[in-house]
Design a protein around this motif. Structure first.
Motif, PDB file in Angstrom:
ATOM      1  N   ARG A 102       0.825  -1.208   0.000  1.00 32.41           N
ATOM      2  CA  ARG A 102       0.000   0.000   0.000  1.00 32.41           C
ATOM      3  C   ARG A 102       0.860   1.258   0.000  1.00 32.41           C
ATOM      4  N   GLY A 108      -4.170  -3.299  -6.405  1.00 28.32           N
ATOM      5  CA  GLY A 108      -5.186  -3.861  -5.537  1.00 28.32           C
ATOM      6  C   GLY A 108      -4.592  -4.901  -4.594  1.00 28.32           C
ATOM      7  N   TYR A 125      -7.978  -4.899   6.798  1.00 30.34           N
ATOM      8  CA  TYR A 125      -8.371  -3.656   6.141  1.00 30.34           C
ATOM      9  C   TYR A 125      -7.502  -2.487   6.599  1.00 30.34           C
ATOM     10  N   ASP A 130      -7.958  -4.278   0.176  1.00 29.77           N
ATOM     11  CA  ASP A 130      -9.206  -3.848  -0.457  1.00 29.77           C
ATOM     12  C   ASP A 130     -10.298  -4.897  -0.275  1.00 29.77           C
ATOM     13  N   LEU A 149     -10.723  -4.522  -8.560  1.00 31.00           N
ATOM     14  CA  LEU A 149      -9.395  -4.017  -8.231  1.00 31.00           C
ATOM     15  C   LEU A 149      -8.584  -3.755  -9.500  1.00 31.00           C
ATOM     16  N   ARG A 152      -9.890  -0.710 -11.382  1.00 29.80           N
ATOM     17  CA  ARG A 152      -9.399   0.509 -10.754  1.00 29.80           C
ATOM     18  C   ARG A 152      -7.958   0.778 -11.164  1.00 29.80           C
ATOM     19  N   GLU A 206     -16.384   2.842   8.348  1.00 29.40           N
ATOM     20  CA  GLU A 206     -15.583   1.933   7.530  1.00 29.40           C
ATOM     21  C   GLU A 206     -15.824   0.465   7.864  1.00 29.40           C
TER      22      GLU A 206
END
Length: 277
Positions: A102, A108, A125, A130, A149, A152, A206
């Motif tokens: 990340r 993804g 998470y 994701d 994913l 995106r 979330e």
């Protein structure tokens, strides 16, 4: 046990034939150069093989890694469009791998693990995943979960020069504005929040309607799981409920249940990129 839905007659958990995983450094044979690249990081050789071969049948360019070290070596040679990470690896923690991805790669992240508890989902998470799936998920579901994913990732490649797309907010949603420290109801009325209130509401939103226990929320706030801190959490939520009712004139859709904790029960989104402090 993998639940495998065949794309050709004879496909089963340990009986897929005629396909080979791509080795690091070898070009895929006969495959579109624009095929999405997916890294599968799983230390169980059979499961790794099954998933890699299934995804190759679906048209992906797949690289299988059985250790964290192999994963890092693969990253030095190619950047993936998505990674599928096991959590319990012999030499690495899947959560830490997710954080590394990340922070360094725009791709993804799917957690695929045997750990199914709520705590594990939340940690996944928070580490940057994701999607969080368990290993009893059908291969067809895993492949389907990859598609958003990868779409995106494709949009990011095309639109990176144009900047981020404006966030689409459903009309019936509450909105937590991280930049302006406000919570807005669907009618457009808003109330200002403190840093702690903002963090609590963000955690609940979330969770997507799931219940968060008091210890989970307290620990996410960076505090020890003690009876005093849990009582302080109850006080903070009671105060923000009172504030929302006073400033907006509507009840905050945060519900509580004995033994379960708290949940945000209405449609809601988090807007803005500033992390809660």
């Amino acid at each position: 046990m993998w639940l495998v839905k065949s794309k050709r007659e004879g496909l089963c958990m340990n009986g897929i034939g005629g396909l080979a995983r791509r080795e690091i450094g070898r070009a895929p044979s006969g495959r579109d150069d624009m095929a999405h690249c997916v890294f599968v990081v799983e230390d169980n050789t059979d499961l790794n093989k099954d998933l890699c071969e299934y995804l190759e049948m679906c048209g992906f360019d797949v690289i299988g890694c059985e250790t964290g070290a192999a994963f890092y070596r693969a990253l030095n040679e190619q950047k993936p469009d998505a990674v599928i990470l096991d959590i319990m690896l012999p030499d690495a923690d899947g959560y830490e791998l997710a954080k590394h991805v990340r922070q360094n790669i725009d791709c993804g992240i799917m957690m695929l693990t045997s750990l199914s508890g709520m705590d594990n989902h939340l940690t996944g998470y928070k580490s940057g995943a994701d999607v969080y799936l368990t290993k009893d998920s059908p291969l067809s579901v895993i492949e389907a979960a990859l598609q958003p994913l990868l779409r995106r990732s494709s949009r990011n490649d095309v639109d990176i020069a144009a900047g981020p797309e404006p966030q689409v907010i459903p009309e019936d949603s509450w909105v937590l504005d991280m930049l302006n420290w406000t919570l807005r109801n669907p009618a457009g009325d808003e109330a200002s929040l403190t840093a702690t209130e903002r963090t609590i509401i963000k955690l609940l939103i979330e969770a997507n309607g799931a219940w968060l226990t008091r210890p989970e929320i307290v620990e996410a706030l960076g505090k020890a799981d003690t009876a005093e801190n849990c009582r302080n959490l109850d006080t903070a939520i009671r105060r923000v409920r009172q504030k929302i009712m006073k400033e907006i004139g509507e009840e905050l859709p945060v519900r509580t249940a004995y033994g379960r904790g708290y949940a945000f029960t209405s449609s809601a989104v988090v807007a803005g990129s500033v992390e809660a402090s």
